[in-house]
Design an enzyme around this catalytic site. Structure first.
Site, PDB file in Angstrom:
ATOM      1  N   ILE A   1       0.826  -1.216   0.000  1.00 42.05           N
ATOM      2  CA  ILE A   1       0.000   0.000   0.000  1.00 42.05           C
ATOM      3  C   ILE A   1       0.858   1.262   0.000  1.00 42.05           C
ATOM      4  CG2 ILE A   1      -0.314   0.196   2.507  1.00 42.05           C
ATOM      5  CD1 ILE A   1      -3.342   0.874   1.772  1.00 42.05           C
TER       6      ILE A   1
ATOM      7  N   THR B   1      -6.851  -7.247   9.925  1.00 40.11           N
ATOM      8  CA  THR B   1      -6.557  -8.648   9.600  1.00 40.11           C
ATOM      9  C   THR B   1      -5.147  -9.079   9.995  1.00 40.11           C
ATOM     10  OG1 THR B   1      -5.877  -8.087   7.357  1.00 40.11           O
ATOM     11  CG2 THR B   1      -8.198  -8.698   7.688  1.00 40.11           C
ATOM     12  N   GLY B   2      -4.324  -8.168  10.420  1.00 42.03           N
ATOM     13  CA  GLY B   2      -2.960  -8.520  10.823  1.00 42.03           C
ATOM     14  C   GLY B   2      -2.926  -8.900  12.298  1.00 42.03           C
ATOM     15  N   VAL B   3      -2.244  -8.102  13.096  1.00 41.30           N
ATOM     16  CA  VAL B   3      -2.096  -8.409  14.514  1.00 41.30           C
ATOM     17  C   VAL B   3      -3.431  -8.379  15.264  1.00 41.30           C
ATOM     18  CG1 VAL B   3       0.321  -7.699  14.666  1.00 41.30           C
ATOM     19  CG2 VAL B   3      -1.482  -6.036  15.150  1.00 41.30           C
TER      20      VAL B   3
ATOM     21  N   GLY C   1       3.264  -3.521  11.172  1.00 37.02           N
ATOM     22  CA  GLY C   1       2.409  -3.794  10.019  1.00 37.02           C
ATOM     23  C   GLY C   1       2.258  -2.609   9.086  1.00 37.02           C
ATOM     24  N   VAL C   2       1.030  -2.415   8.591  1.00 33.82           N
ATOM     25  CA  VAL C   2       0.718  -1.311   7.670  1.00 33.82           C
ATOM     26  C   VAL C   2       1.068   0.028   8.312  1.00 33.82           C
ATOM     27  CG1 VAL C   2      -1.169  -0.082   6.519  1.00 33.82           C
ATOM     28  CG2 VAL C   2      -1.061  -2.574   6.408  1.00 33.82           C
ATOM     29  N   ASP C   3       0.720   0.188   9.587  1.00 38.24           N
ATOM     30  CA  ASP C   3       0.949   1.442  10.298  1.00 38.24           C
ATOM     31  C   ASP C   3       2.432   1.820  10.277  1.00 38.24           C
ATOM     32  OD1 ASP C   3       0.330   3.676  11.858  1.00 38.24           O
ATOM     33  OD2 ASP C   3       0.240   2.541  13.729  1.00 38.24           O
TER      34      ASP C   3
END
Length: 169
Positions: free
Chosen positions: A11, A123-125, A32-34
């Site tokens: 992303i 959907t991750g942690v 993750g994404v963050d």
């Protein structure tokens, strides 16, 4: 009507008016994404997040809510931060997950964003089952009245892509 597209990839490499961050409530980065968005976007995102914490969100951003900052070095104008719920077998929190998508689209509308890239929130942690998360995400985007013209779900791996593809049809 909003067009939905699916992309398997990173992303932080997407071009959109707004990129949605699956943030933690502190707004100060994480895993993750963050973490990826904060690392690639650079210090401008963290500066604006700290200002939000110092003003309106002293206790953090509540689950299901969304707020925007600059996108820093990302190929976007804004990052929309939203805090997804942690999955629970004992409590139905699907309304909070749906709220992440609705509130992000509401913030995007306020900014004038026409293209928005979403990750698979929670959907991750936070362990939300992928198929259920895809169902909630796609249904919510389809049912939310918005001026956003294109929503891209940017999915990190093939498993996530397939779960969303099953919902998009």
């Amino acid at each position: 009507m909003t067009t939905i597209t699916l992309i398997q990839g990173d992303i932080t490499r997407q071009r959109a008016d707004a990129i949605v961050n699956a943030a933690n409530s502190s707004l100060l980065g994480g895993g993750g994404v963050d973490g990826a968005i904060h690392r690639r976007g650079g210090p401008a995102i963290l500066r604006e997040c700290r200002a939000l914490r110092a003003s309106r969100y002293g206790k953090g951003l509540p689950t299901g809510r969304a707020v925007a900052t600059t996108a820093g070095e990302l190929d976007a104008r804004w990052v929309i931060h939203t805090v997804g719920p942690v999955y629970s077998d004992a409590e139905d929190r699907s309304d909070l997950l749906a709220s992440c998508y609705r509130e992000s689209l509401r913030v995007a509308d306020g900014l004038g964003a026409r293209t928005v890239a979403f990750p698979a929130i929670s959907t991750g942690v936070f362990r939300w089952p992928m198929a259920d998360a895809a169902r909630i995400a796609v249904h919510t985007v389809r049912e939310t009245e918005t001026a956003v013209e294109e929503v891209s779900f940017v999915l990190f791996d093939e498993r996530a892509y397939e779960a969303f593809a099953a919902q998009v049809g």
